[in-house]
Design an enzyme around this catalytic site. Structure first.
Site, PDB file in Angstrom:
ATOM      1  N   LEU A  90      39.540  50.282  42.763  1.00 45.32           N
ATOM      2  CA  LEU A  90      38.286  50.004  42.057  1.00 45.32           C
ATOM      3  C   LEU A  90      37.779  48.581  42.217  1.00 45.32           C
ATOM      4  CD1 LEU A  90      39.034  52.012  38.772  1.00 45.32           C
ATOM      5  CD2 LEU A  90      38.152  52.860  40.949  1.00 45.32           C
ATOM      6  N   CYS A  91      38.488  47.730  42.947  1.00 46.47           N
ATOM      7  CA  CYS A  91      37.957  46.395  43.251  1.00 46.47           C
ATOM      8  C   CYS A  91      36.923  46.525  44.366  1.00 46.47           C
ATOM      9  CB  CYS A  91      39.070  45.453  43.720  1.00 46.47           C
ATOM     10  SG  CYS A  91      39.996  44.708  42.393  1.00 46.47           S
ATOM     11  N   HIS A  92      35.868  45.734  44.254  1.00 44.91           N
ATOM     12  CA  HIS A  92      34.832  45.718  45.282  1.00 44.91           C
ATOM     13  C   HIS A  92      35.269  44.851  46.465  1.00 44.91           C
ATOM     14  CE1 HIS A  92      32.556  46.751  41.639  1.00 44.91           C
ATOM     15  NE2 HIS A  92      31.737  47.387  42.458  1.00 44.91           N
ATOM     16  N   MET A 106      40.456  38.817  40.282  1.00 40.85           N
ATOM     17  CA  MET A 106      41.530  39.591  40.912  1.00 40.85           C
ATOM     18  C   MET A 106      41.927  38.992  42.253  1.00 40.85           C
ATOM     19  SD  MET A 106      42.294  41.593  38.576  1.00 40.85           S
ATOM     20  CE  MET A 106      43.651  42.249  39.506  1.00 40.85           C
ATOM     21  N   GLU A 107      40.972  38.443  42.964  1.00 37.19           N
ATOM     22  CA  GLU A 107      41.276  37.805  44.242  1.00 37.19           C
ATOM     23  C   GLU A 107      42.136  36.563  44.040  1.00 37.19           C
ATOM     24  OE1 GLU A 107      38.307  40.747  44.904  1.00 37.19           O
ATOM     25  OE2 GLU A 107      38.409  39.199  43.369  1.00 37.19           O
ATOM     26  N   ASP A 140      60.306  36.265  49.606  1.00 36.73           N
ATOM     27  CA  ASP A 140      60.723  36.956  50.825  1.00 36.73           C
ATOM     28  C   ASP A 140      61.399  36.010  51.810  1.00 36.73           C
ATOM     29  OD1 ASP A 140      60.830  39.179  52.726  1.00 36.73           O
ATOM     30  OD2 ASP A 140      59.277  38.067  53.805  1.00 36.73           O
TER      31      ASP A 140
END
EC number: 4.6.1.17
Length: 161
Positions: free
Chosen positions: A75-77, A113-114, A128
Site C-alpha cells: 500500500l505504499c506509493h 516509510m522511506e 549481516d
C-alpha cells in the site's frame, strides 16, 4: 485520534488515493541504533572487516531500500524521491552505531516509510556483515525522528538518548 487511512468503509485494506492532494515539499528523518561488542565496533572503525567497508555498504543499502520501499511495504506509493541521505556514526562510548536517514521529495504523500526503511535496512546490513563475528548484535530504537510537509503537519520526536 485520526482514522486509519488504509482501511476503507468495509474494513478492507486499500491504497490511499492521493490524486486530489496538493503537492508540497515533504521530508522525514528516522534513526536506528546497532549495539554490539566494543571489539566488533572497533573492527568497523578500523576498517579491518574482511567483507570490506561496513559503513559504505550499509549507506548504499539504506539509500537503495528507501527507493524501493513501495516494493517492500504493501500500500505504499512509488515515490520520486529527490533526496535520500543515510548517515552512520560510531559511538564507542555506547558500543553502537547510530544510523540516521533523511528522505525528501515534492509530492502528494509523505516519506516517513522511506526514511524508516532506509534506517532499518542500513541496520540490517550492518548485522549481516558482522554476524560472523558476533551473533547477538541488537538493532534498537528504530523510529521516526521528524516529518514536515503535508496536511497532517509537522512532527518532532521527543529526545530519548
Amino acid at each position: 485520534m485520526s482514522q486509519l487511512t488504509h482501511i476503507n468503509a468495509a474494513g478492507e485494506a486499500h491504497m490511499v488515493d492521493v490524486s486530489t492532494k496538493q503537492e508540497s515539499v515533504r521530508e522525514a528523518r528516522a534513526q536506528a541504533f546497532v549495539v554490539m561488542l566494543p571489539q566488533t565496533l572497533q573492527m568497523i572503525i578500523d576498517g579491518s572487516h574482511h567483507k570490506g567497508d561496513v559503513f559504505a555498504t550499509a549507506r548504499i543499502a539504506g539509500i537503495q531500500a528507501a527507493k524501493r520501499t513501495w516494493e517492500l511495504i504493501p500500500l505504499c506509493h512509488p515515490l520520486l524521491l529527490s533526496k535520500v541521505e543515510v548517515t552512520l556514526v560510531a559511538e564507542p562510548a555506547h558500543h553502537r552505531v547510530r544510523i540516521e536517514s533523511l528522505c525528501r521529495l515534492s509530492g502528494k504523500t509523505g516519506v516517513e516509510m522511506e526514511a524508516l526503511t532506509a534506517a532499518s535496512v542500513a541496520a540490517l546490513t550492518i548485522y549481516d556483515m558482522c554476524k560472523a563475528v558476533q551473533k547477538d548484535i541488537v538493532i534498537e530504537q528504530c523510529r521516526l525522528l521528524s516529518k514536515s510537509g503535508g496536511k497532517s503537519g509537522d512532527f518532532q520526536a521527543v529526545a530519548n538518548d
